[in-house]
Design a protein around this motif. Structure first.
Motif, PDB file in Angstrom:
ATOM      1  N   HIS A  47       0.853  -1.184   0.000  1.00 28.10           N
ATOM      2  CA  HIS A  47       0.000   0.000   0.000  1.00 28.10           C
ATOM      3  C   HIS A  47       0.888   1.233   0.000  1.00 28.10           C
ATOM      4  N   ILE A  48       0.688   2.090  -0.988  1.00 26.99           N
ATOM      5  CA  ILE A  48       1.473   3.321  -1.102  1.00 26.99           C
ATOM      6  C   ILE A  48       0.556   4.483  -0.768  1.00 26.99           C
ATOM      7  N   ALA A  49       0.969   5.296   0.181  1.00 30.27           N
ATOM      8  CA  ALA A  49       0.159   6.434   0.606  1.00 30.27           C
ATOM      9  C   ALA A  49       0.104   7.489  -0.502  1.00 30.27           C
ATOM     10  N   ASN A  50      -0.982   8.220  -0.532  1.00 31.91           N
ATOM     11  CA  ASN A  50      -1.138   9.286  -1.533  1.00 31.91           C
ATOM     12  C   ASN A  50      -0.089  10.375  -1.363  1.00 31.91           C
ATOM     13  N   ASP A  51       0.373  10.605  -0.135  1.00 34.92           N
ATOM     14  CA  ASP A  51       1.426  11.600   0.090  1.00 34.92           C
ATOM     15  C   ASP A  51       2.733  11.188  -0.579  1.00 34.92           C
ATOM     16  N   VAL A  52       3.020   9.898  -0.584  1.00 37.62           N
ATOM     17  CA  VAL A  52       4.230   9.409  -1.253  1.00 37.62           C
ATOM     18  C   VAL A  52       4.109   9.608  -2.762  1.00 37.62           C
ATOM     19  N   LEU A  53       2.953   9.302  -3.307  1.00 39.11           N
ATOM     20  CA  LEU A  53       2.724   9.526  -4.734  1.00 39.11           C
ATOM     21  C   LEU A  53       2.825  11.009  -5.076  1.00 39.11           C
ATOM     22  N   ALA A  54       2.310  11.859  -4.183  1.00 42.87           N
ATOM     23  CA  ALA A  54       2.390  13.304  -4.410  1.00 42.87           C
ATOM     24  C   ALA A  54       3.830  13.788  -4.357  1.00 42.87           C
ATOM     25  N   ASP A  55       4.631  13.239  -3.459  1.00 46.26           N
ATOM     26  CA  ASP A  55       6.051  13.612  -3.399  1.00 46.26           C
ATOM     27  C   ASP A  55       6.781  13.219  -4.681  1.00 46.26           C
ATOM     28  N   ILE A  56       6.528  12.024  -5.165  1.00 49.02           N
ATOM     29  CA  ILE A  56       7.181  11.562  -6.398  1.00 49.02           C
ATOM     30  C   ILE A  56       6.758  12.435  -7.571  1.00 49.02           C
ATOM     31  N   ALA A  57       5.463  12.739  -7.673  1.00 47.23           N
ATOM     32  CA  ALA A  57       4.966  13.581  -8.764  1.00 47.23           C
ATOM     33  C   ALA A  57       5.522  15.005  -8.660  1.00 47.23           C
TER      34      ALA A  57
END
Length: 151
Positions: A47-57
């Motif tokens: 499970h990948i948190a949305n905050d991690v996805l936002a950091d990568i983006a």
């Protein structure tokens, strides 16, 4: 390799007291590496948190030519401030849909750059980064230009 040769090589690489460091180290045989087999399948869920996805983006966006910074999605008094690099995730809104992940990016671009080219490059960079690093399905990437910065 003898102690003197090792100390000389260390001094050449910027270690002035290398003679004292290497004088006590015994000479070793080269290590032999064995091929290790790794499991190709690991049971469980990731499970990948949305905050991690936002950091990568956000980090992928800041590497694109023409993007000066990220802006907060909510406009307060119609004044946009460029977010510092520690708060890039505030300029990215991640929503999960049935098809995958939908990304809304709020950016500030530099004056004189082509909006369409920067938007296309930004979409491609964010899509590539998220697919490469996290292997999530991308539903879409929307770019919202919140301002233009004159240098």
């Amino acid at each position: 390799m003898q102690y003197r040769e090792r100390a000389l090589q260390a001094r050449l690489h910027g270690f002035p007291h290398a003679l004292y460091l290497f004088a006590l180290v015994p000479q070793r045989e080269p290590l032999k590496y064995e091929r290790m087999h790794m499991a190709t399948h690991v049971s469980g869920d990731l499970h990948i948190a949305n905050d991690v996805l936002a950091d990568i983006a956000g980090n992928a966006a800041m590497e694109c030519y023409g993007v000066v910074g990220m802006a907060a999605p909510n406009v307060a008094d119609s004044v946009q401030k460029i977010l510092p690099s520690s708060r890039l995730r505030r300029g990215v809104v991640i929503t999960t849909t049935e098809k995958g992940v939908h990304i809304d990016m709020y950016v500030i671009i530099g004056y004189g750059t082509s909006l369409s080219v920067v938007s296309k490059n930004l979409t491609d960079a964010v899509t590539f980064a998220l697919r490469e690093y996290t292997r999530v399905e991308i539903d879409g990437v929307d770019i919202h230009v919140q301002g233009v910065k004159v240098r």
